[in-house]
Design a protein around this motif. Sequence first.
Motif, PDB file in Angstrom:
ATOM      1  N   VAL A  12       0.844  -1.197   0.000  1.00 41.31           N
ATOM      2  CA  VAL A  12       0.000   0.000   0.000  1.00 41.31           C
ATOM      3  C   VAL A  12       0.874   1.240   0.000  1.00 41.31           C
ATOM      4  O   VAL A  12       1.682   1.438   0.917  1.00 41.31           O
ATOM      5  N   GLY A  13       0.722   2.070  -1.028  1.00 44.33           N
ATOM      6  CA  GLY A  13       1.510   3.292  -1.147  1.00 44.33           C
ATOM      7  C   GLY A  13       0.961   4.416  -0.279  1.00 44.33           C
ATOM      8  O   GLY A  13      -0.241   4.554  -0.092  1.00 44.33           O
ATOM      9  N   ARG A  14       1.853   5.221   0.251  1.00 36.86           N
ATOM     10  CA  ARG A  14       1.506   6.297   1.174  1.00 36.86           C
ATOM     11  C   ARG A  14       0.689   7.406   0.505  1.00 36.86           C
ATOM     12  O   ARG A  14       0.921   7.719  -0.662  1.00 36.86           O
ATOM     13  N   PRO A  15      -0.223   8.025   1.252  1.00 34.86           N
ATOM     14  CA  PRO A  15      -0.890   9.218   0.741  1.00 34.86           C
ATOM     15  C   PRO A  15       0.099  10.387   0.717  1.00 34.86           C
ATOM     16  O   PRO A  15       1.261  10.240   1.107  1.00 34.86           O
ATOM     17  N   LEU A  16      -0.349  11.544   0.290  1.00 33.75           N
ATOM     18  CA  LEU A  16       0.550  12.673   0.056  1.00 33.75           C
ATOM     19  C   LEU A  16       1.265  13.131   1.323  1.00 33.75           C
ATOM     20  O   LEU A  16       2.481  13.315   1.336  1.00 33.75           O
ATOM     21  N   LEU A  17       0.521  13.324   2.415  1.00 35.09           N
ATOM     22  CA  LEU A  17       1.075  13.884   3.653  1.00 35.09           C
ATOM     23  C   LEU A  17       1.203  12.792   4.707  1.00 35.09           C
ATOM     24  O   LEU A  17       0.595  12.855   5.765  1.00 35.09           O
ATOM     25  N   TYR A  18       2.032  11.791   4.437  1.00 31.34           N
ATOM     26  CA  TYR A  18       2.134  10.649   5.348  1.00 31.34           C
ATOM     27  C   TYR A  18       3.195  10.856   6.426  1.00 31.34           C
ATOM     28  O   TYR A  18       2.902  10.870   7.602  1.00 31.34           O
ATOM     29  N   SER A  19       4.431  11.027   6.027  1.00 29.56           N
ATOM     30  CA  SER A  19       5.516  11.235   6.984  1.00 29.56           C
ATOM     31  C   SER A  19       5.887  12.713   7.004  1.00 29.56           C
ATOM     32  O   SER A  19       5.478  13.498   6.150  1.00 29.56           O
ATOM     33  N   PHE A  20       6.695  13.102   7.986  1.00 30.80           N
ATOM     34  CA  PHE A  20       7.133  14.493   8.036  1.00 30.80           C
ATOM     35  C   PHE A  20       8.025  14.819   6.838  1.00 30.80           C
ATOM     36  O   PHE A  20       8.054  15.958   6.371  1.00 30.80           O
TER      37      PHE A  20
END
Length: 299
Positions: free
Chosen positions: A147-155
């Motif tokens: 599952v790929g991360r959404p836009l604002l996932y990590s800092f």
Amino acid sequence: MRFPALSLIFRLVLLAALALPLAVPNTAQAGHGDKAPGKTGILLVAFGTSVPEATRAIDAIKKQAEDAFPGIPVRLAYSSKIIRDKIAGQGVAKSSPAQALADMAAEGFTQVAVQSLHTIPGSEYSDITATAEAFQAMPKGIKKVSVGRPLLYSFGDIALAAEAVLKSLPARKKGEAVLLMGHGTAHPANAAYAALQLALWKHDKGVFIATVEDTPGLDEVIPELKRQGVRKVFLVPLMSVAGDHAMNDMAGPEDDSWASRLKAAGIKGEPVLVGLGSRPAVAALWIEHLRDAVKELGR
């Protein structure tokens, strides 16, 4: 320069750090043991839109995914049941993530990279990861789902998104600012908007974020616009598409739209009906997250 809401924003960012696994990729791990060459596919999952013109942004990202991964079939699903039901009444059929994965399993796909086209890791994203894990747990069918991360996932993602958003904003004169419209949610992931606001302010104090359904709201931003002497703001959707929220809640003629409320406060609002998916620098970040998800399939 004073920012009265700053303490609230820092509290929200702290909540994000404590409550969200922002720095850890969400990937369903292999659960079948055997490693077969299989058939690889990509599933893009957007929130969806009922505005026909807005689908171009989603279609454009799908085309970018196809170009980035030639030879890998790319499918599309809408995570919002409300949107799916609404457009079904218009004669347009879009699959849910579960239905799309079931169809891919029936087509013989054994590994699938699912890429979220959402902005924050909220409830929609959590549902996507839960669906992916459920399909991977089945004894037959898809062996591995990443599952790929959404836009604002990590800092780190937030810092990159801030740079990409700033690259695509309208040129401004003195007395002008930009107001980004986020969706907003009661989910703790709403704190990602506050983190993005801080990242934007590191480079440009004239770019603000407000949300439709949570905090910060427009009423929290208007006083600061007045303090800065802002006479005009460009209204820009902080969503993958310029859909119903952008066209009505942001730019509509009704008294409660952002454009009307700003006008009542003595500030001109100029809508820019371009979603994040139509901004190349931002769309490229989703493709990079997809690239990570595809790589995960090979591990």
